[in-house]
Design a protein around this motif. Structure first.
Motif, PDB file in Angstrom:
ATOM      1  N   GLU A 118     -12.778   3.516  -3.717  1.00 51.58           N
ATOM      2  CA  GLU A 118     -11.842   3.737  -2.617  1.00 51.58           C
ATOM      3  C   GLU A 118     -12.016   2.678  -1.535  1.00 51.58           C
ATOM      4  OE1 GLU A 118     -10.864   8.472  -2.520  1.00 51.58           O
ATOM      5  OE2 GLU A 118     -12.348   7.704  -1.107  1.00 51.58           O
ATOM      6  N   VAL A 157      -7.144   4.277   0.010  1.00 52.85           N
ATOM      7  CA  VAL A 157      -6.532   3.670  -1.173  1.00 52.85           C
ATOM      8  C   VAL A 157      -7.525   3.793  -2.321  1.00 52.85           C
ATOM      9  CG1 VAL A 157      -5.605   1.548  -2.158  1.00 52.85           C
ATOM     10  CG2 VAL A 157      -5.300   2.015   0.286  1.00 52.85           C
ATOM     11  N   VAL A 186       0.865  -1.174   0.000  1.00 54.79           N
ATOM     12  CA  VAL A 186       0.000   0.000   0.000  1.00 54.79           C
ATOM     13  C   VAL A 186       0.901   1.222   0.000  1.00 54.79           C
ATOM     14  CG1 VAL A 186      -1.764   1.287   1.259  1.00 54.79           C
ATOM     15  CG2 VAL A 186      -1.835  -1.215   1.230  1.00 54.79           C
ATOM     16  N   LEU A 238      -7.463  -4.483   3.840  1.00 54.47           N
ATOM     17  CA  LEU A 238      -8.340  -3.553   3.130  1.00 54.47           C
ATOM     18  C   LEU A 238      -9.735  -3.602   3.733  1.00 54.47           C
ATOM     19  CD1 LEU A 238      -7.159  -4.239  -0.512  1.00 54.47           C
ATOM     20  CD2 LEU A 238      -6.506  -2.359   1.007  1.00 54.47           C
TER      21      LEU A 238
END
Length: 105
Positions: free
Chosen positions: A64, A18, A3, A78
């Protein structure tokens, strides 16, 4: 998983946003095996959102996610409405569907 913006010094409670973009490079053409108007979608919780069709004819999706360090392993996990699966094996869920019935004849 890597990341951007993440380092060994990132605190366990920090979250990073992200932005992702997925292009389905092996998607079938919009007309395939007698079916017309094949389109792609990406799952956002229980909804399937349409992507955009790029000039090369391939579907593309963006959104996102949040990334947070897993307390046990230290690796990024995530989070968010596009993330599916257990924390150690998250994935994005894309699907193809046909919007019209099969052509006759």
């Amino acid at each position: 998983m890597r990341v951007l913006g993440w380092s060994d010094d990132t605190s366990d409670s920090a979250e990073l946003m992200v932005t992702f973009r997925v292009r389905l490079s092996n998607a079938p053409p919009r007309q395939c095996v007698g079916y017309r108007n094949i389109v792609g979608g990406i799952h956002r919780q229980t909804d399937v959102l349409p992507g955009e069709i790029r000039s090369d004819g391939l579907p593309c999706f963006s959104g996102e996610l949040r990334a947070r360090r897993d307390a046990a392993s230290g690796t990024p996990v995530l989070l968010g409405p596009f993330a599916f699966g257990p924390p150690s094996a998250r994935f994005l869920l894309c699907e193809l569907e046909r919007r019209c019935s099969r052509r006759s004849g």
